[in-house]
Write an enzyme that holds these catalytic residues in place. Structure first.
Site, mmCIF file in Angstrom:
data_model
loop_
_atom_site.group_PDB
_atom_site.id
_atom_site.type_symbol
_atom_site.label_atom_id
_atom_site.label_comp_id
_atom_site.label_asym_id
_atom_site.label_seq_id
_atom_site.Cartn_x
_atom_site.Cartn_y
_atom_site.Cartn_z
ATOM 1 N N HIS A 255 20.159 8.727 -45.218
ATOM 2 C CA HIS A 255 21.179 9.351 -44.363
ATOM 3 C C HIS A 255 21.243 8.617 -43.035
ATOM 4 O O HIS A 255 20.295 7.919 -42.658
ATOM 5 C CB HIS A 255 20.845 10.833 -44.107
ATOM 6 C CG HIS A 255 19.603 10.992 -43.266
ATOM 7 N ND1 HIS A 255 18.330 10.854 -43.777
ATOM 8 C CD2 HIS A 255 19.445 11.241 -41.941
ATOM 9 C CE1 HIS A 255 17.447 11.020 -42.809
ATOM 10 N NE2 HIS A 255 18.098 11.241 -41.679
ATOM 11 N N ASP A 257 21.707 9.705 -39.023
ATOM 12 C CA ASP A 257 21.696 10.930 -38.227
ATOM 13 C C ASP A 257 23.070 11.100 -37.587
ATOM 14 O O ASP A 257 23.541 10.208 -36.880
ATOM 15 C CB ASP A 257 20.619 10.847 -37.138
ATOM 16 C CG ASP A 257 19.206 10.803 -37.725
ATOM 17 O OD1 ASP A 257 19.024 11.270 -38.868
ATOM 18 O OD2 ASP A 257 18.287 10.302 -37.040
ATOM 19 N N HIS A 311 18.610 5.565 -43.075
ATOM 20 C CA HIS A 311 17.151 5.608 -43.184
ATOM 21 C C HIS A 311 16.740 6.751 -44.109
ATOM 22 O O HIS A 311 17.575 7.581 -44.491
ATOM 23 C CB HIS A 311 16.502 5.728 -41.796
ATOM 24 C CG HIS A 311 16.961 6.905 -40.984
ATOM 25 N ND1 HIS A 311 18.195 6.963 -40.367
ATOM 26 C CD2 HIS A 311 16.364 8.090 -40.710
ATOM 27 C CE1 HIS A 311 18.324 8.105 -39.733
ATOM 28 N NE2 HIS A 311 17.232 8.823 -39.936
ATOM 29 N N ARG A 321 2.317 14.458 -44.819
ATOM 30 C CA ARG A 321 2.804 13.635 -43.697
ATOM 31 C C ARG A 321 3.616 14.533 -42.760
ATOM 32 O O ARG A 321 4.323 15.431 -43.234
ATOM 33 C CB ARG A 321 3.679 12.502 -44.228
ATOM 34 C CG ARG A 321 4.384 11.736 -43.140
ATOM 35 C CD ARG A 321 5.090 10.494 -43.646
ATOM 36 N NE ARG A 321 5.712 9.834 -42.522
ATOM 37 C CZ ARG A 321 7.001 9.949 -42.208
ATOM 38 N NH1 ARG A 321 7.816 10.642 -42.953
ATOM 39 N NH2 ARG A 321 7.482 9.335 -41.147
HETATM 40 C C1 LIG Z 1 20.872 15.676 -45.397
HETATM 41 C C2 LIG Z 1 21.228 16.022 -44.183
HETATM 42 C C3 LIG Z 1 20.617 17.099 -43.385
HETATM 43 C C4 LIG Z 1 21.237 16.901 -42.031
HETATM 44 C C5 LIG Z 1 22.619 16.444 -42.368
HETATM 45 C C6 LIG Z 1 22.324 15.379 -43.391
HETATM 46 O O1 LIG Z 1 23.386 15.099 -44.185
HETATM 47 C C7 LIG Z 1 21.809 14.132 -42.679
HETATM 48 C C8 LIG Z 1 21.030 14.428 -41.406
HETATM 49 C C9 LIG Z 1 20.468 15.828 -41.236
HETATM 50 C C10 LIG Z 1 20.604 16.286 -39.813
HETATM 51 C C11 LIG Z 1 19.569 15.706 -38.860
HETATM 52 C C12 LIG Z 1 19.885 16.262 -37.465
HETATM 53 C C13 LIG Z 1 20.072 17.764 -37.454
HETATM 54 C C14 LIG Z 1 21.076 18.166 -38.556
HETATM 55 C C15 LIG Z 1 21.463 19.621 -38.411
HETATM 56 C C16 LIG Z 1 22.242 17.216 -38.533
HETATM 57 O O2 LIG Z 1 23.290 17.383 -37.975
HETATM 58 O O3 LIG Z 1 21.925 16.105 -39.285
HETATM 59 C C17 LIG Z 1 20.484 17.770 -39.882
HETATM 60 C C18 LIG Z 1 21.287 18.131 -41.129
HETATM 61 C C19 LIG Z 1 20.788 19.386 -41.799
HETATM 62 O O4 LIG Z 1 19.588 19.661 -41.832
HETATM 63 O O5 LIG Z 1 21.609 20.112 -42.324
HETATM 64 O O1 LIG Z 2 10.285 11.868 -41.267
HETATM 65 C C1 LIG Z 2 10.824 10.811 -41.031
HETATM 66 O O2 LIG Z 2 10.192 9.771 -40.864
HETATM 67 C C2 LIG Z 2 12.323 10.717 -40.941
HETATM 68 C C3 LIG Z 2 12.994 12.040 -40.776
HETATM 69 C C4 LIG Z 2 14.465 11.911 -40.540
HETATM 70 O O3 LIG Z 2 15.059 10.884 -40.713
HETATM 71 C C5 LIG Z 2 15.215 13.082 -40.059
HETATM 72 O O4 LIG Z 2 14.616 14.186 -39.940
HETATM 73 O O5 LIG Z 2 16.428 12.923 -39.787
HETATM 74 FE FE LIG Z 3 17.076 10.949 -39.779
#
Ligand SMILES: C=C1C[C@]23C[C@@]1(O)CC[C@H]2[C@@]12CCC[C@@](C)(C(=O)O1)[C@H]2[C@@H]3C(=O)O
Ligand SMILES: O=C(O)CCC(=O)C(=O)O
Ligand SMILES: [Fe+2]
Length: 387
Positions: A255, A257, A311, A321
């Site tokens: 994904h 961020d 990443h 971990r």
């Molecule tokens: C798989 C995912 C969870 C996430 C949205 C995403 O598609 C990729 C990034 C994840 C993240 C990381 C930052 C906080 C969050 C709320 C966001 O906007 O992107 C989380 C998303 C999630 O947990 O729903």
């Molecule tokens: O745990 C990690 O090293 C990556 C986690 C991550 O990419 C995330 O929480 O968005």
């Molecule tokens: Fe991430």
């Protein structure tokens, strides 16, 4: 390089060709809900099929290490102009290539970092039913999630997370502690205090890094510092239990961020990987450093010149971990648009339309299983809506 380590463009092109609303994945009603309880799963020889990733996305053996610059923030934070110029040049090069760099001498108290890791062991060691007092609810991004079992039915991540909101607004000075105590009970006051302090330290550090990014982009120290000073961010604790089939699954799937800047502290176990030059690379653990990466929102703020890079995290069969991720986000009403200095109608036209962070957050939460090209798909969707 093994073929399974490569990501073909077919998948993301297909994703973009369909309206985002079609990409929402629903669990089937007739299925018994899957529960991710590491204390039960560890006694099984196989892992549930929902956690098995397709061959082309499975982890690869012998991932090369990513060459990421190690930025010494000491001089920059104490106002040394030469150190600032040096750091900003190195950071700028890394951000144009893949958006990942490490920072040391960051000014964050080592004891606070150690406490934040220790309290994670305590929380994730609790029985599932107790962790579920803070259960993340459908459509929300805060709370406790054991994998994404309630949300998706395939390619599930082998992890548990606890996420909460942090606000830099003065009137929210105990927002983290209040939230955690409200969910978990008053006996979690000290736990809440540690993550309140940790989030505050991350907010301060991220605003400092924003000054450095402003310098490196040639728009001055103040622009992004002011934009993020009143940030409304997300703090996430990632816990990856050992997995009996680590070569079949992923701790966090590929994904980008969607947020602005991520500051990650990973423990000594290792597992973070970044997709650069068409292959996965690892980022080795360094307890003295934070891993910093550019998110989609900052990529838009830089008019595409700084990259938000794909990443993921892999797991192992031996050791749990932990990683602590602070996701910097602008206050809800801030319009995400690059400063004038980064836009030129002929040589550097605008790449992404104006948006606010809640719009992108809602898009990733409700409409789309965001992975590879979230910002591009979101941007196309916005443009299509307004035309
Ligand atoms: C798989 C995912 C969870 C996430 C949205 C995403 O598609 C990729 C990034 C994840 C993240 C990381 C930052 C906080 C969050 C709320 C966001 O906007 O992107 C989380 C998303 C999630 O947990 O729903
Ligand atoms: O745990 C990690 O090293 C990556 C986690 C991550 O990419 C995330 O929480 O968005
Ligand atoms: Fe991430």
């Amino acid at each position: 390089m093994a073929i399974e380590c490569m990501i073909t463009t077919t998948r993301s092109t297909q994703s973009m060709a369909q309206p985002p609303s079609l990409k929402t994945e629903h669990k089937q009603d007739d299925q018994k809900p899957l529960v991710f309880d590491a204390s039960v799963l560890r006694y099984q020889t196989e892992i549930p099929e929902q956690f098995i990733w397709p061959d082309e996305e499975k982890p690869c053996a012998n991932t090369p290490e990513l060459q990421v610059p190690l930025i010494d923030l000491g001089g920059f934070l104490s106002g040394n102009k030469q150190a600032a110029m040096k750091a900003s040049t190195i950071v700028g090069e890394a951000c144009q290539k893949h958006g990942f760099f490490l920072v040391v001498n960051h000014g964050v108290d080592n004891q606070l970092i150690a406490d934040a890791h220790r309290y994670m062991d305590d929380f994730f060691g609790l029985p599932l039913s107790e962790k579920q007092r803070a259960q993340r609810l459908a459509g929300e991004h805060c709370g406790y999630a054991s994998s994404f079992t309630g949300r998706f039915s395939s390619k599930l991540p082998w992890k548990e997370t606890l996420s909460f909101r942090y606000s830099a607004d003065k009137s929210s000075s105990s927002i983290v502690q209040d939230y955690l105590c409200s969910k978990m009970g008053e006996e979690f006051k000290e736990f809440g205090r540690v993550y309140q302090d940790y989030s505050e330290a991350m907010s301060t550090l991220s605003v400092g890094i924003m000054e450095l990014l402003g310098l490196s982009l040639g728009v001055g120290r103040a622009h992004f510092k002011e934009f993020f000073e009143d940030n409304d961010s997300i703090m996430r604790l990632n816990y990856y239990p050992p997995c009996q089939k680590p070569d079949q699954t992923l701790g966090t799937g590929p994904h980008c961020d969607p947020t602005s800047l991520t500051i990650l502290h990973q423990d000594q176990v290792g597992g973070l990987e970044v997709f650069v030059d068409d292959k996965w690379h690892s980022i080795s653990p360094n307890l003295n450093a934070f891993v910093v990466n550019i998110g989609d929102t900052f990529m838009a703020l830089s008019n595409g010149s700084y990259k938000s890079c794909l990443h993921r995290a892999v797991v192992n069969s031996q050791t749990p971990r932990k990683s602590l991720a602070f996701f910097l986000c602008p206050r809800d009403d801030k319009v995400v648009k690059p400063p004038n200095g980064l836009v030129d109608d002929t040589s550097c036209p605008r790449i992404y339309p104006d948006f606010t962070w809640p719009m992108l957050l809602e898009f990733t939460q409700k409409h789309y299983r965001a992975d590879m090209k979230t910002l591009q798909v979101f941007s196309n969707w916005l443009q299509q809506k307004s035309s």
